[in-house]
Write a protein that holds these residues in place. Structure first.
Motif, mmCIF file in Angstrom:
data_model
loop_
_atom_site.group_PDB
_atom_site.id
_atom_site.type_symbol
_atom_site.label_atom_id
_atom_site.label_comp_id
_atom_site.label_asym_id
_atom_site.label_seq_id
_atom_site.Cartn_x
_atom_site.Cartn_y
_atom_site.Cartn_z
ATOM 1 N N ASN A 1 33.530 -114.369 31.214
ATOM 2 C CA ASN A 1 34.786 -113.415 30.892
ATOM 3 C C ASN A 1 35.682 -114.199 30.220
ATOM 4 O OD1 ASN A 1 34.222 -112.324 33.983
ATOM 5 N ND2 ASN A 1 34.099 -113.704 35.158
ATOM 6 N N TYR A 2 36.026 -115.181 30.192
ATOM 7 C CA TYR A 2 36.366 -115.884 28.406
ATOM 8 C C TYR A 2 36.256 -114.594 27.738
ATOM 9 C CZ TYR A 2 38.909 -118.722 25.321
ATOM 10 O OH TYR A 2 39.096 -119.585 24.308
ATOM 11 N N ASP A 3 35.387 -115.053 27.187
ATOM 12 C CA ASP A 3 35.070 -114.581 25.913
ATOM 13 C C ASP A 3 34.816 -113.102 26.172
ATOM 14 O OD1 ASP A 3 32.849 -114.338 23.647
ATOM 15 O OD2 ASP A 3 32.092 -112.863 24.727
ATOM 16 N N LYS A 4 35.056 -112.407 26.780
ATOM 17 C CA LYS A 4 35.103 -110.991 26.995
ATOM 18 C C LYS A 4 37.024 -110.850 26.947
ATOM 19 C CE LYS A 4 35.083 -106.922 30.068
ATOM 20 N NZ LYS A 4 36.853 -106.732 30.093
ATOM 21 N N ALA A 5 37.517 -111.569 28.061
ATOM 22 C CA ALA A 5 39.178 -111.425 28.056
ATOM 23 C C ALA A 5 39.736 -112.073 26.122
ATOM 24 C CB ALA A 5 39.803 -112.587 29.058
ATOM 25 N N LEU B 1 25.934 -123.847 37.395
ATOM 26 C CA LEU B 1 25.516 -123.478 36.223
ATOM 27 C C LEU B 1 25.861 -121.908 36.231
ATOM 28 C CD1 LEU B 1 22.568 -125.604 35.130
ATOM 29 C CD2 LEU B 1 25.097 -125.441 34.728
ATOM 30 N N SER B 2 25.576 -121.378 37.798
ATOM 31 C CA SER B 2 25.609 -119.110 37.305
ATOM 32 C C SER B 2 27.291 -119.453 37.140
ATOM 33 C CB SER B 2 25.123 -119.298 38.446
ATOM 34 O OG SER B 2 24.215 -119.222 38.801
ATOM 35 N N SER B 3 28.299 -120.304 37.870
ATOM 36 C CA SER B 3 29.644 -120.215 37.530
ATOM 37 C C SER B 3 30.196 -120.298 36.664
ATOM 38 C CB SER B 3 30.576 -121.226 38.717
ATOM 39 O OG SER B 3 29.746 -120.936 39.994
ATOM 40 N N LEU B 4 29.659 -121.458 35.663
ATOM 41 C CA LEU B 4 30.060 -121.166 34.117
ATOM 42 C C LEU B 4 28.862 -120.564 33.365
ATOM 43 C CD1 LEU B 4 31.233 -123.973 32.080
ATOM 44 C CD2 LEU B 4 28.912 -124.915 32.275
ATOM 45 N N GLU B 5 28.280 -119.836 33.985
ATOM 46 C CA GLU B 5 28.180 -118.749 32.775
ATOM 47 C C GLU B 5 28.782 -117.948 33.152
ATOM 48 O OE1 GLU B 5 25.793 -117.082 30.263
ATOM 49 O OE2 GLU B 5 25.710 -119.128 30.177
ATOM 50 N N ARG B 6 29.377 -117.135 34.178
ATOM 51 C CA ARG B 6 29.785 -116.292 34.695
ATOM 52 C C ARG B 6 31.482 -115.994 33.845
ATOM 53 N NH1 ARG B 6 27.751 -116.445 40.022
ATOM 54 N NH2 ARG B 6 29.509 -117.857 40.191
ATOM 55 N N ALA B 7 32.018 -117.348 34.508
ATOM 56 C CA ALA B 7 33.501 -118.234 33.641
ATOM 57 C C ALA B 7 33.181 -117.999 31.798
ATOM 58 C CB ALA B 7 33.541 -119.055 34.043
ATOM 59 N N LYS B 8 32.258 -118.421 31.649
ATOM 60 C CA LYS B 8 32.460 -118.335 29.903
ATOM 61 C C LYS B 8 32.693 -116.899 29.632
ATOM 62 C CE LYS B 8 29.724 -119.511 26.124
ATOM 63 N NZ LYS B 8 28.218 -120.919 25.958
ATOM 64 N N ALA C 1 41.166 -116.852 31.853
ATOM 65 C CA ALA C 1 39.697 -117.219 31.746
ATOM 66 C C ALA C 1 39.399 -118.502 31.312
ATOM 67 C CB ALA C 1 38.945 -115.765 30.959
ATOM 68 N N LYS C 2 40.443 -118.958 29.832
ATOM 69 C CA LYS C 2 39.707 -119.873 29.118
ATOM 70 C C LYS C 2 40.659 -121.194 30.237
ATOM 71 C CE LYS C 2 41.623 -122.780 25.336
ATOM 72 N NZ LYS C 2 42.491 -122.756 23.545
ATOM 73 N N ASN C 3 41.149 -120.874 30.612
ATOM 74 C CA ASN C 3 41.337 -122.044 31.822
ATOM 75 C C ASN C 3 40.497 -122.510 33.351
ATOM 76 O OD1 ASN C 3 43.385 -122.794 30.725
ATOM 77 N ND2 ASN C 3 45.459 -121.440 31.857
ATOM 78 N N GLU C 4 39.760 -121.313 33.637
ATOM 79 C CA GLU C 4 38.408 -120.859 34.581
ATOM 80 C C GLU C 4 37.275 -121.812 33.986
ATOM 81 O OE1 GLU C 4 36.561 -120.525 38.280
ATOM 82 O OE2 GLU C 4 39.043 -120.779 37.241
ATOM 83 N N TYR C 5 37.203 -120.893 32.174
ATOM 84 C CA TYR C 5 36.057 -121.295 31.846
ATOM 85 C C TYR C 5 36.158 -123.044 31.928
ATOM 86 C CZ TYR C 5 32.544 -122.977 27.700
ATOM 87 O OH TYR C 5 32.020 -123.576 27.298
ATOM 88 N N ALA C 6 37.364 -123.747 31.637
ATOM 89 C CA ALA C 6 37.431 -125.154 30.959
ATOM 90 C C ALA C 6 36.773 -125.607 32.468
ATOM 91 C CB ALA C 6 38.659 -125.042 30.281
ATOM 92 N N ASN C 7 37.632 -125.158 33.530
ATOM 93 C CA ASN C 7 37.259 -125.705 35.377
ATOM 94 C C ASN C 7 36.194 -125.375 35.299
ATOM 95 O OD1 ASN C 7 38.673 -127.447 37.269
ATOM 96 N ND2 ASN C 7 38.792 -125.008 38.583
#
Length: 640
Positions: free
Chosen positions: A181-185, A172-179, A227-233
């Protein structure tokens, strides 16, 4: 401008495609999760019903194990109580066991019932010990082992659950970080597109400047896509892990905790039933103990006990006859009136058969000897003679039981004869067996050496001869006791003898002798005094320095003014041999006896190392004179 729009559209399409794929994968995983969930017997499981109650399940299982430990402590306290109760019952039975001196009272039914009661209580204590030991070995050890096992299994389950929670939290922490990053990008890419549009519409900027804004926009869009792809992953991973966590992994841990708790509950049930079974297993034996106690109480017979009291204490004496009337007007006025109501004066010390213990008798003898004999040496000699009077049994009674009343004497003698007869029969059977064995060995030497049996046969013959001698002796005692006239032993006969003014001493054979009165002397009643003819207690002979009341020693009695009277049954000691006086001897000390040269006397006690031998001779009044003479003055011939 068209290029930018195309890029944005392509990013949206890709994002929608990824979302569709994730939804499809989630739909495909749901049937698998449903199939993996426990559904045996349609039992409600903690894994599905309590998927979100991890902390409460942890607390519940811990309390359950604490309940199990509390039950174990309860059993330990109960075992301690059972052990203490059994021990106190044992001590109670031991403290109330009849003493050895009370064994003669065991013939009464009440005493027998009490002994049986103590035996049953002892058995009852044994059953409580069985309960205590069984609870300790089977129940308490089982509860302790189960509690230890449950604690270890619970600890493993909680560790696994903690690891699953940590894994899910990390994802869940990894998902939050990816989200983030995706929001900023995404915001950076939108800003870059907006800047490019402004630059493309600004005709004041050079072509190079516009191209730079375009490159920045393209880079930001690419970063946003990455970032979007990382968030989706990460979202896909998180969803998959969360599905496994709440659908498979965590329910498995909860189901293990459920099994653990059910095992604890089932164990408590079995242990409670097992403890009750332990108690029930001894209930029949305890019931038999109670039956034994009731039977012991029912065996008490008051009529039988009353008859046994009569049998034990019946003396055989006849009640005294009426006291005759004394007409003083027809009596000689010069005669001294005699008392018909008391056999001894008030200040006399009377010792009757069976009324004084050995300790009191010894004290009385010591007081008499101290008042009569002044010399310590002479008193020691007399005390030694008194100690070596008659042969006593183990319980302090005379060998012929003559110190008992007639009925009791006959009963004791009959019991002794029966005991000796039984021993004679046993020894006879032993001798006959040895003789048969000897005959067999003599007929066939291969079976054994007949000489090995010879020693045993001689020993058996010797023992049998001793038993027969003792049997004959006690049969003689019984015949003598049967020949005694009850009237001669009654209190009234003693009173009549005292009324005649004669002193009578009763020997063990029932004979009585009266001492002659001296001229003008009023002799006090000393029928049981320490004179040679009346007392086997002292063993003294009649001499000119004998005791008060013996005739020759009456002067000493008048001088001291002391009157000490004893009543006791006497028995002559068996002679050990004969002796002849080598020299004449004049008795100069108390307890000695004079003798003439060449006089023959009977030896009744050998020299004990003090230089004196105890002898006896017949006197002119059909009695015996006993006393001590110097051993160097006589020549002894002892019987074989």
């Amino acid at each position: 401008m068209s290029f930018v729009l195309v890029a944005i559209e392509s990013a949206k399409v890709k994002w929608q495609t990824d979302q569709a794929k994730a939804a499809q994968q989630q739909k495909l995983a749901e049937p698998e999760n449903a199939a993996a969930a426990p559904s045996s017997n349609n039992k409600m499981s903690w894994g599905t019903e309590l998927w979100d109650q991890y902390d409460n399940l942890s607390i519940h299982t811990n309390k359950g194990i604490e309940v199990l430990d509390k039950y174990a402590n309860f059993l330990r306290d109960r075992v301690a109580i059972e052990t203490e109760y059994a021990g106190k019952l044992r001590r109670l039975v031991k403290n109330y066991q009849p003493k050895k001196k009370e064994e003669e009272d065991n013939e009464f039914t009440s005493r027998q019932a009490f002994r049986n009661l103590l035996k049953e209580v002892g058995d009852l204590a044994g059953q409580r010990e069985v309960v205590s030991e069984t609870l300790q070995l089977q129940i308490i050890q089982g509860v302790t082992l189960l509690s230890k096992t449950l604690r270890e299994d619970r600890k493993k389950c909680l560790n696994d659950g903690t690891m699953l929670q940590q894994t899910l939290s990390a994802q869940l922490s990894s998902l939050e970080r990816a989200k983030r990053n995706y929001d900023k990008a995404y915001r950076d890419s939108e800003k870059a597109v907006e800047n490019y549009k402004k630059a493309d519409m600004d005709f004041n900027l050079s072509r190079a400047e516009v191209e730079r804004y375009k490159n920045i926009m393209t880079s930001k869009i690419q970063q946003s896509d990455d970032a979007k792809n990382e968030y989706a992953n990460q979202l896909q991973k998180t969803n998959n892990l969360q599905q496994q966590h709440y659908g498979i992994l965590l329910p498995a841990v909860f189901n293990r905790l459920q099994e653990l708790d059910e095992k604890r509950t089932r164990g408590i049930r079995e242990f409670i039933i097992g403890a009750a079974d332990v108690e029930s297993s001894v209930a029949p034996i305890i019931a038999r103990c109670m039956e034994g106690i009731v039977k012991a109480g029912e065996s008490i017979n008051e009529t039988e006990d009353s008859l046994k009291v009569i049998e034990r204490y019946q003396s055989g004496f006849t009640p005294p006859t009426d006291i005759p009337f004394e007409d003083l007007s027809k009596m000689d006025p010069s005669a001294v009136p005699q008392s018909n109501y008391s056999s001894v004066p008030y200040n006399h010390l009377t010792i009757k058969s069976g009324t004084l213990t050995a300790a009191k008798l010894k004290k009385a003898r010591g007081g008499i000897l101290n008042s009569i004999f002044g010399s310590n040496k002479q008193r020691q000699i007399i005390e030694a003679c008194i100690t070596m009077k008659n042969s006593l049994t183990a319980d302090g009674q005379k060998e012929d039981f003559s110190d008992l009343p007639p009925n009791q004497q006959r009963k004791k003698l009959q019991a002794k004869i029966a005991e000796l007869q039984h021993k004679v029969d046993q020894e006879t059977n032993t001798r006959d067996g040895l003789m048969k064995m000897k005959i067999v060995y003599e007929a066939n030497s291969s079976l054994g050496n007949p000489m090995t049996v010879e020693g045993q046969l001689n020993e058996s013959e010797h023992e049998l001869e001793k038993l027969k001698v003792n049997l004959k002796k006690y049969q003689g005692f019984l015949d003598k006791a049967n020949q005694l006239q009850v009237a001669n032993n009654s209190p009234q006969s003693n009173r009549n003898q005292l009324q005649n003014g004669h002193r009578t001493s009763r020997h063990s054979n029932g004979s009585a002798s009266a001492d002659d009165h001296h001229d003008g002397d009023d002799q006090p009643d000393d029928a049981g005094s320490l004179s040679s003819s009346a007392s086997p207690e002292s063993g003294l002979g009649t001499s000119h320095t004998s005791l008060p009341g013996s005739g020759q020693g009456s002067a000493n009695e008048n001088a001291t003014g002391e009157e000490t009277s004893y009543e006791t049954e006497v028995e002559l000691l068996q002679p050990l041999g004969t002796c002849r006086a080598l020299y004449p001897f004049e008795a100069t000390s108390e307890g000695s006896i004079p003798m003439n040269e060449g006089e023959e006397l009977q030896v009744i006690e050998n020299d004990q190392g003090d230089g004196w031998t105890r002898v006896r001779r017949a006197n002119n009044s059909n009695g015996w004179d006993e006393g001590f003479v110097p051993t160097s003055y006589i020549e002894c011939t002892l019987f074989a």
